[in-house]
Write a protein that holds these residues in place. Structure first.
Motif, PDB file in Angstrom:
ATOM      1  N   LEU A 148      -1.324  10.959 -65.431  1.00 17.55           N
ATOM      2  CA  LEU A 148      -0.222  10.777 -66.375  1.00 17.55           C
ATOM      3  C   LEU A 148       0.652   9.592 -65.970  1.00 17.55           C
ATOM      4  N   THR A 149       1.249   8.943 -66.971  1.00 10.23           N
ATOM      5  CA  THR A 149       2.161   7.830 -66.699  1.00 10.23           C
ATOM      6  C   THR A 149       3.505   8.380 -66.217  1.00 10.23           C
ATOM      7  N   PRO A 150       4.338   7.533 -65.589  1.00  6.84           N
ATOM      8  CA  PRO A 150       5.657   7.984 -65.151  1.00  6.84           C
ATOM      9  C   PRO A 150       6.480   8.586 -66.295  1.00  6.84           C
ATOM     10  N   ARG A 151       6.419   8.004 -67.472  1.00  2.00           N
ATOM     11  CA  ARG A 151       7.184   8.528 -68.610  1.00  2.00           C
ATOM     12  C   ARG A 151       6.646   9.884 -69.051  1.00  2.00           C
ATOM     13  N   GLU A 152       5.321  10.022 -69.054  1.00  2.00           N
ATOM     14  CA  GLU A 152       4.725  11.312 -69.411  1.00  2.00           C
ATOM     15  C   GLU A 152       5.106  12.390 -68.404  1.00  2.00           C
ATOM     16  N   LEU A 153       5.188  12.015 -67.145  1.00  2.00           N
ATOM     17  CA  LEU A 153       5.604  12.970 -66.114  1.00  2.00           C
ATOM     18  C   LEU A 153       7.060  13.386 -66.316  1.00  2.00           C
ATOM     19  N   GLU A 154       7.897  12.433 -66.749  1.00  2.00           N
ATOM     20  CA  GLU A 154       9.301  12.762 -67.037  1.00  2.00           C
ATOM     21  C   GLU A 154       9.390  13.769 -68.173  1.00  2.00           C
ATOM     22  N   LEU A 158      10.604  17.926 -68.030  1.00  2.00           N
ATOM     23  CA  LEU A 158      11.637  18.540 -68.865  1.00  2.00           C
ATOM     24  C   LEU A 158      11.065  19.688 -69.702  1.00  2.00           C
ATOM     25  N   VAL A 159       9.791  19.576 -70.073  1.00  5.76           N
ATOM     26  CA  VAL A 159       9.125  20.689 -70.769  1.00  5.76           C
ATOM     27  C   VAL A 159       9.079  21.899 -69.835  1.00  5.76           C
ATOM     28  N   VAL A 160       8.754  21.661 -68.580  1.00  6.73           N
ATOM     29  CA  VAL A 160       8.708  22.740 -67.584  1.00  6.73           C
ATOM     30  C   VAL A 160      10.086  23.386 -67.418  1.00  6.73           C
ATOM     31  N   GLU A 161      11.134  22.589 -67.557  1.00  5.29           N
ATOM     32  CA  GLU A 161      12.502  23.126 -67.483  1.00  5.29           C
ATOM     33  C   GLU A 161      12.832  23.988 -68.692  1.00  5.29           C
ATOM     34  N   GLY A 162      12.016  23.893 -69.742  1.00  4.40           N
ATOM     35  CA  GLY A 162      12.234  24.704 -70.938  1.00  4.40           C
ATOM     36  C   GLY A 162      12.968  23.997 -72.051  1.00  4.40           C
ATOM     37  N   LEU A 163      13.103  22.654 -71.947  1.00  4.48           N
ATOM     38  CA  LEU A 163      13.834  21.911 -72.967  1.00  4.48           C
ATOM     39  C   LEU A 163      12.949  21.642 -74.189  1.00  4.48           C
ATOM     40  N   PRO A 164      13.496  21.787 -75.412  1.00  5.06           N
ATOM     41  CA  PRO A 164      12.756  21.422 -76.627  1.00  5.06           C
ATOM     42  C   PRO A 164      12.745  19.907 -76.784  1.00  5.06           C
ATOM     43  N   VAL A 179       8.923  11.640 -78.368  1.00 10.58           N
ATOM     44  CA  VAL A 179       8.711  12.743 -77.428  1.00 10.58           C
ATOM     45  C   VAL A 179       7.445  13.508 -77.799  1.00 10.58           C
ATOM     46  N   ASP A 180       7.310  13.790 -79.082  1.00  8.34           N
ATOM     47  CA  ASP A 180       6.139  14.551 -79.528  1.00  8.34           C
ATOM     48  C   ASP A 180       4.837  13.764 -79.314  1.00  8.34           C
ATOM     49  N   VAL A 181       4.902  12.438 -79.437  1.00 10.24           N
ATOM     50  CA  VAL A 181       3.724  11.607 -79.142  1.00 10.24           C
ATOM     51  C   VAL A 181       3.336  11.756 -77.674  1.00 10.24           C
ATOM     52  N   HIS A 182       4.345  11.732 -76.786  1.00  9.34           N
ATOM     53  CA  HIS A 182       4.084  11.906 -75.356  1.00  9.34           C
ATOM     54  C   HIS A 182       3.505  13.296 -75.079  1.00  9.34           C
ATOM     55  N   ARG A 183       4.050  14.297 -75.747  1.00 10.53           N
ATOM     56  CA  ARG A 183       3.552  15.664 -75.547  1.00 10.53           C
ATOM     57  C   ARG A 183       2.079  15.773 -75.947  1.00 10.53           C
TER      58      ARG A 183
END
Length: 210
Positions: A148-154, A158-164, A179-183
């Motif tokens: 994964l790229t650094p941005r994808e890891l970021e 945040l997804v792991v933290e539970g943020l929408p 964001v949805d593209v990265h997801r």
């Protein structure tokens, strides 16, 4: 659930410089249907050890050249998924506590009760399978994160933290669509059923996002 077929994949090693004791333990475990591999020192064990398989190790504390506790330290780095049962004729409480704190499953004093040894090894086989499966899953997850790229890891962090997605966008200064593209890319790159499943696995196996 552990099956009999799964158990046969677990290698059981006896590592002790006492040849007669090795033969005695091998005979005892063979009578219980447990096949063993005998090694008379740590170097011989390391030569035969296959870290691609789950392993239960009956390990003598005091051996020439490399002691059992030193071998345990090496295995904690090389193969933390193994189940170790220490045996010693010179054990004490401090040694028992230190080896258990370092991850050993059990500590038996020689001469030990045959049934207790058999029970310990059977439990060790089950534990080795569980630890190996967990270790393998952790390695797989780490490999997925590495692509994964650094941005994808970021975003994933945040997804792991539970943020929408909306909150992630605000936090990282991007649109919800981005964001949805990265997801979507994260899901595809990691071959996950969903990014939520990936996040749950990371939490379950305690894998840190770099």
């Amino acid at each position: 659930m552990t099956t009999q077929e799964d158990k046969t994949t677990t290698k059981v090693y006896i590592v002790d410089d006492d040849t007669e004791l090795c033969e005695s333990v091998a005979w005892l475990l063979d009578s219980a249907g447990i096949t063993t591999i005998t090694c008379h020192n740590a170097d011989e064990f390391l030569t035969q050890f296959d870290q691609r398989c789950p392993a239960c190790i009956i390990l003598d504390v005091r051996m020439p050249r490399m002691s059992g506790t030193r071998l345990q330290e090496q295995l904690n780095r090389l193969a933390p998924h193994v189940a170790i049962i220490f045996v010693s004729a010179h054990g004490d409480i401090n040694m028992s506590v230190s080896t258990m704190k370092a991850g050993a499953q059990d500590f038996l004093e020689k001469p030990y009760d045959p049934q207790r040894l058999i029970d310990a090894v059977q439990l060790g086989i089950d534990n080795a399978l569980e630890r190996f499966d967990s270790y393998r899953k952790t390695q797989e997850l780490s490999e997925k994160l590495s692509i994964l790229t650094p941005r994808e890891l970021e975003v994933l962090s945040l997804v792991v933290e539970g943020l929408p997605s909306q909150n992630i966008g605000r936090r990282l200064g991007m649109s919800v669509k981005t964001v949805d593209v990265h997801r979507t890319r994260i899901k595809m790159k990691t071959d996950s059923d969903s990014i939520g499943t990936l996040a749950r696995d990371l939490l379950r196996y305690d894998v840190e996002i770099p």
